[in-house]
Write a protein that holds these residues in place. Structure first.
Motif, PDB file in Angstrom:
ATOM      1  N   THR A   1     -10.937  -4.325  -4.144  1.00  0.00           N
ATOM      2  CA  THR A   1     -12.731  -3.953  -3.908  1.00  0.00           C
ATOM      3  C   THR A   1     -13.079  -2.771  -4.870  1.00  0.00           C
ATOM      4  N   GLU A   2     -12.145  -2.177  -5.023  1.00  0.00           N
ATOM      5  CA  GLU A   2     -12.724  -1.097  -6.528  1.00  0.00           C
ATOM      6  C   GLU A   2     -12.771  -1.840  -7.939  1.00  0.00           C
TER       7      GLU A   2
ATOM      8  N   ASP B   1       0.810  -1.204  -0.191  1.00  0.00           N
ATOM      9  CA  ASP B   1      -0.682   0.462  -0.178  1.00  0.00           C
ATOM     10  C   ASP B   1       0.494   1.045   0.085  1.00  0.00           C
TER      11      ASP B   1
ATOM     12  N   THR C   1      -6.982  -0.640  -1.108  1.00  0.00           N
ATOM     13  CA  THR C   1      -8.680  -0.680  -1.641  1.00  0.00           C
ATOM     14  C   THR C   1      -8.507  -1.603  -3.100  1.00  0.00           C
ATOM     15  N   TYR C   2      -7.796  -1.671  -3.658  1.00  0.00           N
ATOM     16  CA  TYR C   2      -7.790  -2.627  -4.879  1.00  0.00           C
ATOM     17  C   TYR C   2      -8.136  -3.547  -5.095  1.00  0.00           C
TER      18      TYR C   2
END
Length: 362
Positions: free
Chosen positions: A211-212, A199, A208-209
């Motif tokens: 989930t995005e 991160d 958040t990669y």
């Protein structure tokens, strides 16, 4: 290249002697192979092509501008991701801007191969520590009892030696088990550390990669912005400075293609999901270890279910009169000794322990 991949298969070879569990093996075997394979793929020019290819001015050679932009990083403009491609901007994040404070520099791509190799090394360290600390203890205690076909005299003699050792060394194996539990905890801490390190490596985008990417697939096509393109841009800009004819500084604004990022975006979406799954399984394993240490009845039923042992009385006797470390050693031996011989071993060990316990009471 295929010879290199074939050499990685040695990490998949499992020894006939098991000194750990399946989840622990996923860390030092499968994960290490995955990371090293990714490292080889992105380093192979024949599959991904040149890592960077820039549209340059005729006054500067192609090799010079490519090398310069690769070394000194490229950039995009975050505010231009929302503009219409082909009308307002040539590509998401690519636009004209004189204020360099608006630039988002992409420095990571030079280091991806090194980082993947370093990650693979970190995943193997707990295994290396455990092999060093274990030092062949299970192998020496097995005495080839994993082979069920042997003479009765030989089998009886080896069982007696093993039972006598397990009984006489009661209470001296906590350090042995503690080291293994520490290596499992170290594997969990390693994967947590790597998630946060990645991160940081990707400027706060990795957590958040995944989930995005999932959210992107469910959004309206006209409103969504691909997080893969934002984090791993395929087209970026680069500014090259040189002296002009009158010794003034000339700025060359280059448009650069990064074909390697097409591979990087797939690699890291896989790593995101793999680390999440592996981390969850390892955390559950650590929780289970805590339950085992705190609850002796769990150790009894774990032995019974894992090795199909019939008499719970014998198992209760062993667990009651032995420490957690002793139980762990007995459990590990069960993974390596022939099942019939192991049942006889448990029965003899329980009988010897119970009889000596009654003598102490008398």
């Amino acid at each position: 290249m295929f010879d290199i991949f074939r050499s990685l298969k040695t990490l998949l070879k499992t020894s006939r002697i098991r000194i750990d569990n399946t989840i622990f093996q996923l860390h030092y075997s499968i994960t290490v192979i995955i990371l090293l394979s990714f490292c080889i793929i992105i380093s192979t020019k024949q599959y991904v092509g040149d890592p960077i290819d820039c549209v340059r001015s005729d006054s500067v050679s192609q090799s010079v501008i490519n090398t310069y932009c690769w070394i000194h990083t490229t950039y995009t403009l975050p505010k231009s991701y929302y503009k219409k491609v082909g009308i307002e901007v040539p590509y998401p994040g690519v636009d004209w801007e004189s204020n360099q404070n608006e630039f988002r520099y992409h420095r990571y791509y030079q280091w991806v191969g090194f980082v993947l190799f370093f990650q693979a090394t970190l995943f193997y360290i707990p295994r290396w520590l455990w092999k060093m600390w274990e030092n062949g203890k299970i192998q020496s205690l097995m005495m080839d009892l994993d082979v069920g076909v042997c003479s009765d005299h030989e089998k009886k003699q080896k069982k007696k030696l093993l039972v006598d050792y397990l009984y006489s060394s009661r209470g001296h194996h906590n350090w042995y088990a503690g080291r293994y539990f520490f290596c499992e905890l170290l594997a969990l801490l390693n994967i947590i550390f790597q998630i946060y390190a990645l991160d940081k490596f990707f400027d706060g985008e990795f957590l958040t990669y995944g989930t995005e990417v999932i959210q992107f697939s469910q959004m309206d096509q006209e409103e969504r912005i691909d997080p893969m393109i934002r984090i791993f841009p395929r087209v970026t800009k680069c500014r090259f400075y040189k002296y002009g004819p009158s010794a003034n500084i000339e700025t060359i604004d280059a448009l650069c293609l990064l074909p390697l990022n097409i591979v990087n975006e797939k690699i890291y979406i896989f790593i995101w999901f793999w680390f999440l799954i592996l981390g969850a399984m390892t955390a559950a394993l650590i929780l289970f270890r805590m339950i085992i240490i705190a609850c002796p009845p769990v150790r009894v039923y774990l032995l019974s279910l894992r090795f199909k042992l019939g008499s719970l009385d014998h198992l209760h006797t062993i667990v009651r009169r032995m420490s957690v470390g002793d139980w762990f050693l007995v459990y590990m031996l069960g993974q390596n000794i022939d099942s019939v011989i192991y049942q006889e071993l448990i029965q003899e060990l329980a009988t010897k322990t119970d009889n000596d316990g009654k003598k102490d009471i008398i």
